[in-house]
Design a protein around this motif. Sequence first.
Motif, PDB file in Angstrom:
ATOM      1  N   PHE A 336       0.837  -1.193   0.000  1.00  0.00           N
ATOM      2  CA  PHE A 336       0.000   0.000   0.000  1.00  0.00           C
ATOM      3  C   PHE A 336       0.874   1.246   0.000  1.00  0.00           C
ATOM      4  O   PHE A 336       2.083   1.182   0.266  1.00  0.00           O
ATOM      5  CB  PHE A 336      -0.943  -0.001   1.203  1.00  0.00           C
ATOM      6  CG  PHE A 336      -0.314   0.439   2.508  1.00  0.00           C
ATOM      7  CD1 PHE A 336      -0.753   1.584   3.150  1.00  0.00           C
ATOM      8  CD2 PHE A 336       0.711  -0.294   3.104  1.00  0.00           C
ATOM      9  CE1 PHE A 336      -0.181   1.997   4.354  1.00  0.00           C
ATOM     10  CE2 PHE A 336       1.277   0.097   4.290  1.00  0.00           C
ATOM     11  CZ  PHE A 336       0.831   1.254   4.928  1.00  0.00           C
ATOM     12  N   ARG A 337       0.238   2.361  -0.296  1.00  0.00           N
ATOM     13  CA  ARG A 337       0.920   3.644  -0.216  1.00  0.00           C
ATOM     14  C   ARG A 337       0.724   4.206   1.182  1.00  0.00           C
ATOM     15  O   ARG A 337      -0.385   4.507   1.594  1.00  0.00           O
ATOM     16  CB  ARG A 337       0.356   4.619  -1.252  1.00  0.00           C
ATOM     17  CG  ARG A 337       1.131   5.929  -1.365  1.00  0.00           C
ATOM     18  CD  ARG A 337       0.345   6.967  -2.130  1.00  0.00           C
ATOM     19  NE  ARG A 337      -0.826   7.411  -1.374  1.00  0.00           N
ATOM     20  CZ  ARG A 337      -2.016   7.644  -1.897  1.00  0.00           C
ATOM     21  NH1 ARG A 337      -2.237   7.462  -3.191  1.00  0.00           N
ATOM     22  NH2 ARG A 337      -3.024   8.059  -1.136  1.00  0.00           N
ATOM     23  N   LEU A 462      -5.539  -0.388   8.996  1.00  0.00           N
ATOM     24  CA  LEU A 462      -6.573   0.632   9.109  1.00  0.00           C
ATOM     25  C   LEU A 462      -7.187   0.961   7.760  1.00  0.00           C
ATOM     26  O   LEU A 462      -8.405   1.064   7.621  1.00  0.00           O
ATOM     27  CB  LEU A 462      -5.972   1.888   9.748  1.00  0.00           C
ATOM     28  CG  LEU A 462      -6.890   3.088   9.955  1.00  0.00           C
ATOM     29  CD1 LEU A 462      -6.493   3.855  11.204  1.00  0.00           C
ATOM     30  CD2 LEU A 462      -6.847   4.054   8.763  1.00  0.00           C
ATOM     31  N   ARG A 463      -6.343   1.114   6.751  1.00  0.00           N
ATOM     32  CA  ARG A 463      -6.851   1.447   5.415  1.00  0.00           C
ATOM     33  C   ARG A 463      -7.606   0.264   4.802  1.00  0.00           C
ATOM     34  O   ARG A 463      -8.588   0.450   4.076  1.00  0.00           O
ATOM     35  CB  ARG A 463      -5.694   1.849   4.502  1.00  0.00           C
ATOM     36  CG  ARG A 463      -5.086   3.215   4.831  1.00  0.00           C
ATOM     37  CD  ARG A 463      -3.994   3.561   3.844  1.00  0.00           C
ATOM     38  NE  ARG A 463      -3.372   4.857   4.096  1.00  0.00           N
ATOM     39  CZ  ARG A 463      -3.841   6.017   3.630  1.00  0.00           C
ATOM     40  NH1 ARG A 463      -4.949   6.054   2.895  1.00  0.00           N
ATOM     41  NH2 ARG A 463      -3.218   7.150   3.896  1.00  0.00           N
ATOM     42  N   ALA A 464      -7.139  -0.930   5.039  1.00  0.00           N
ATOM     43  CA  ALA A 464      -7.804  -2.142   4.518  1.00  0.00           C
ATOM     44  C   ALA A 464      -8.074  -2.029   3.021  1.00  0.00           C
ATOM     45  O   ALA A 464      -9.150  -2.361   2.536  1.00  0.00           O
ATOM     46  CB  ALA A 464      -9.093  -2.422   5.274  1.00  0.00           C
ATOM     47  N   GLY A 465      -7.083  -1.524   2.298  1.00  0.00           N
ATOM     48  CA  GLY A 465      -7.208  -1.412   0.850  1.00  0.00           C
ATOM     49  C   GLY A 465      -7.760  -0.086   0.371  1.00  0.00           C
ATOM     50  O   GLY A 465      -7.865   0.128  -0.847  1.00  0.00           O
ATOM     51  N   ASN A 466      -8.119   0.824   1.267  1.00  0.00           N
ATOM     52  CA  ASN A 466      -8.703   2.117   0.890  1.00  0.00           C
ATOM     53  C   ASN A 466      -7.611   3.182   0.861  1.00  0.00           C
ATOM     54  O   ASN A 466      -6.904   3.394   1.847  1.00  0.00           O
ATOM     55  CB  ASN A 466      -9.796   2.507   1.893  1.00  0.00           C
ATOM     56  CG  ASN A 466     -10.646   3.665   1.416  1.00  0.00           C
ATOM     57  OD1 ASN A 466     -10.126   4.679   0.973  1.00  0.00           O
ATOM     58  ND2 ASN A 466     -11.960   3.510   1.530  1.00  0.00           N
ATOM     59  N   GLU A 467      -7.472   3.877  -0.255  1.00  0.00           N
ATOM     60  CA  GLU A 467      -6.437   4.902  -0.380  1.00  0.00           C
ATOM     61  C   GLU A 467      -6.962   6.314  -0.109  1.00  0.00           C
ATOM     62  O   GLU A 467      -6.261   7.300  -0.334  1.00  0.00           O
ATOM     63  CB  GLU A 467      -5.831   4.851  -1.798  1.00  0.00           C
ATOM     64  CG  GLU A 467      -5.082   3.563  -2.083  1.00  0.00           C
ATOM     65  CD  GLU A 467      -4.363   3.600  -3.424  1.00  0.00           C
ATOM     66  OE1 GLU A 467      -4.553   4.580  -4.171  1.00  0.00           O
ATOM     67  OE2 GLU A 467      -3.619   2.649  -3.702  1.00  0.00           O
ATOM     68  N   GLY A 468      -8.179   6.416   0.390  1.00  0.00           N
ATOM     69  CA  GLY A 468      -8.772   7.726   0.616  1.00  0.00           C
ATOM     70  C   GLY A 468      -8.135   8.479   1.776  1.00  0.00           C
ATOM     71  O   GLY A 468      -7.289   7.976   2.526  1.00  0.00           O
ATOM     72  N   ARG A 469      -8.609   9.712   1.944  1.00  0.00           N
ATOM     73  CA  ARG A 469      -8.110  10.574   3.013  1.00  0.00           C
ATOM     74  C   ARG A 469      -8.454  10.001   4.383  1.00  0.00           C
ATOM     75  O   ARG A 469      -7.638  10.043   5.315  1.00  0.00           O
ATOM     76  CB  ARG A 469      -8.711  11.971   2.851  1.00  0.00           C
ATOM     77  CG  ARG A 469      -8.245  12.981   3.880  1.00  0.00           C
ATOM     78  CD  ARG A 469      -9.012  14.284   3.714  1.00  0.00           C
ATOM     79  NE  ARG A 469      -8.595  15.278   4.686  1.00  0.00           N
ATOM     80  CZ  ARG A 469      -9.332  16.316   5.065  1.00  0.00           C
ATOM     81  NH1 ARG A 469     -10.533  16.503   4.522  1.00  0.00           N
ATOM     82  NH2 ARG A 469      -8.883  17.176   5.965  1.00  0.00           N
ATOM     83  N   ASN A 521     -13.955  -3.100   9.761  1.00  0.00           N
ATOM     84  CA  ASN A 521     -13.576  -2.625   8.428  1.00  0.00           C
ATOM     85  C   ASN A 521     -13.549  -3.806   7.454  1.00  0.00           C
ATOM     86  O   ASN A 521     -13.956  -4.921   7.789  1.00  0.00           O
ATOM     87  CB  ASN A 521     -12.255  -1.850   8.467  1.00  0.00           C
ATOM     88  CG  ASN A 521     -11.045  -2.748   8.728  1.00  0.00           C
ATOM     89  OD1 ASN A 521     -11.149  -3.974   8.822  1.00  0.00           O
ATOM     90  ND2 ASN A 521      -9.875  -2.140   8.847  1.00  0.00           N
ATOM     91  N   ALA A 522     -13.063  -3.555   6.246  1.00  0.00           N
ATOM     92  CA  ALA A 522     -13.112  -4.579   5.190  1.00  0.00           C
ATOM     93  C   ALA A 522     -12.312  -5.822   5.558  1.00  0.00           C
ATOM     94  O   ALA A 522     -12.550  -6.891   4.981  1.00  0.00           O
ATOM     95  CB  ALA A 522     -12.592  -3.984   3.879  1.00  0.00           C
ATOM     96  N   TRP A 523     -11.376  -5.748   6.472  1.00  0.00           N
ATOM     97  CA  TRP A 523     -10.562  -6.897   6.859  1.00  0.00           C
ATOM     98  C   TRP A 523     -10.969  -7.469   8.207  1.00  0.00           C
ATOM     99  O   TRP A 523     -10.245  -8.259   8.796  1.00  0.00           O
ATOM    100  CB  TRP A 523      -9.088  -6.525   6.856  1.00  0.00           C
ATOM    101  CG  TRP A 523      -8.568  -6.303   5.457  1.00  0.00           C
ATOM    102  CD1 TRP A 523      -9.196  -6.616   4.295  1.00  0.00           C
ATOM    103  CD2 TRP A 523      -7.325  -5.710   5.100  1.00  0.00           C
ATOM    104  NE1 TRP A 523      -8.423  -6.267   3.219  1.00  0.00           N
ATOM    105  CE2 TRP A 523      -7.259  -5.702   3.670  1.00  0.00           C
ATOM    106  CE3 TRP A 523      -6.265  -5.181   5.806  1.00  0.00           C
ATOM    107  CZ2 TRP A 523      -6.181  -5.197   2.961  1.00  0.00           C
ATOM    108  CZ3 TRP A 523      -5.169  -4.674   5.113  1.00  0.00           C
ATOM    109  CH2 TRP A 523      -5.128  -4.685   3.698  1.00  0.00           C
ATOM    110  N   SER A 578      -6.429   8.733   7.748  1.00  0.00           N
ATOM    111  CA  SER A 578      -5.675   7.467   7.752  1.00  0.00           C
ATOM    112  C   SER A 578      -4.185   7.684   7.989  1.00  0.00           C
ATOM    113  O   SER A 578      -3.520   6.833   8.588  1.00  0.00           O
ATOM    114  CB  SER A 578      -5.888   6.730   6.431  1.00  0.00           C
ATOM    115  OG  SER A 578      -7.231   6.391   6.247  1.00  0.00           O
ATOM    116  N   ALA A 579      -3.662   8.794   7.514  1.00  0.00           N
ATOM    117  CA  ALA A 579      -2.221   9.040   7.619  1.00  0.00           C
ATOM    118  C   ALA A 579      -1.814   9.726   8.913  1.00  0.00           C
ATOM    119  O   ALA A 579      -0.620   9.922   9.160  1.00  0.00           O
ATOM    120  CB  ALA A 579      -1.755   9.889   6.432  1.00  0.00           C
TER     121      ALA A 579
END
Length: 601
Positions: A336-337, A462-469, A521-523, A578-579
């Motif tokens: 992930f980024r 936390l992101r579980a594949g989501n790159e959003g803010r 979350n998704a995971w 997320s960041a």
Amino acid sequence: MPAPARAPEAADTVAEPPPGAAPSVTVRGDESEAVVSAWIPPTVELEDADRAALLAQAAAALEAGRLFEDAQAAVPVYLALAAADPKDRAARRGLQRAQAQVLREARAALAAAQDDPAALARATQLAAVARALAPADAAVVALQRDVELARRLDGLNRAGEEDLRAGRLGEQGDGALAWFRDALALRADDPRALQGRAAVESAALRRAGDAAARFQFDEAERWLGHAQAVREDAAGAVADARRRVESLRAARIAALRDAALRELGDGGLVGLRQARMRLDDILRIAAPGDPVAAQLRERIDLATHYGVFRPGQVFTDALADGSRGPQMVVVPHGGFRMGALDSEPGAAAAEKPAHYVRFDRGFAMSLTEVTVAEFGRFVAQAGARPRATRRGNSIVYDERSGNFVRRSGVDWRSGYDGRPAAPNDPVLHVSVRDAEAYAAWLSQQTGRHYRLPSEAEFEYALRAGNEGRFPWGDDGTPPEGSGNFAGANDVSPSGRTWNNAFVGFGDGYWGPAPVGRFKPNAWGLHDLAGNVSEWVADCWHASYRRAPTDGAAWFNPGCRARVIRGGVWSGSPAQTRSAWRASMDSDMTSARVGFRLVRGI
């Protein structure tokens, strides 16, 4: 003295063999014109001979079946007598009877020639005799043609049988099959050629079976193809053989798969390497897209990245007293980024530069934050004295002032406001060293390695594949039921509201909620985005320059400034990104910070 009697002039067109010698086949021009060479009758001496006695001798020889073999046989004697006296009716009648007998015996020998090579030689001799007697006779011409065909068929079939015995089936275009095909081109129903062709087919099918028994399935398939090409109506036999080959192939693949699964079950790099070798063996013999190979590849990939687990699997480990540890969920491997883009609103310099992180192996993370009950079991069994207990105070939320203040008598048993916490609340008022001590105790209890997550592991989960803010995407308002965040609709016990909160949002809690109260979350992980911020294993660094890219914790021994991650019940929208990350002293305890663990798999 009269000259010795000779055969008719038609016989003079070929070279004379010795008297009584067996005739040979002479091929003239195209094979379709091949004819049987002439028979040269033995010389019969008539000088001073008694014709009546010779006629009686010839009749006796004819009765005995001695037709042409020597000068005392029926045909030579009748020929000599008829040649010496063309008006001798008895000699001519005897010669006619002898000729008819020659034709009958030739046909009988020809009929037996399929199973008796000596009969073909006999038929050939008799055909030569018949030609010498009546070369223009239609029956004789037909006999010659049939004998010559039989000889040619015999030659082709013998050549095919010789190649068949030598194992030269004709897979390269020559060999036994070519000879038998040539024979069948001469006579389509020739039993011997048909039998030979069937033997070629059987041999090819047998070789296919032998190759399959040696697990050489490509070779088996080639031999099945050769067998298929032998005859147009071979489909049934080839299909049966192919089913047998496929049965052997399936059995071999199943055996390799079972061995690979046993090796995977043994665990470790050696077992994994051996299982991969089994998969290579399967791929060499399996058809493209074979489901067993695909399933085994999936199992090996799972073992490579997850050991004996599967992504999304929830499990617990047994403690020494037989009770169970915290629930863990397997996080999928991947990349992930990490961090914030330069264009992200509200991003801080410490969250940059954004960089790619890759996890080659999955890991297990606590389903929820560690609870008061779980931490209390550690304190009781290990005799631990966490930091706030030793110090005698911690930072709590003060409802009267609306601020966070230090209050005496507060430790891990306390809630966000200093009052006793419920067993299922996230444990608060613990330092990072308290969290690490709990992980060490849990490792000792279970025999598994528990630890704090790295900062990269936390953001990845936390992101579980989501790159959003935000953990849920770029929408400025959290989805309903997604977590415990500071919302404008939340109200404290005394009626306070948040000044900097998500507009139009409320979750029903002013302080932390019991763990797992909101949607995962998704995971399958709860409360990473909100509820309480959490300790991670990393030391604080002011940016991500030179940060690890493999997901490992960025830790410097002896550092005091540590990292906390994840949104909190009292955090602003910017602190819910997320960041988002923050620095905290390793001895700090607070009503805003708890922790969860990671376990290697």
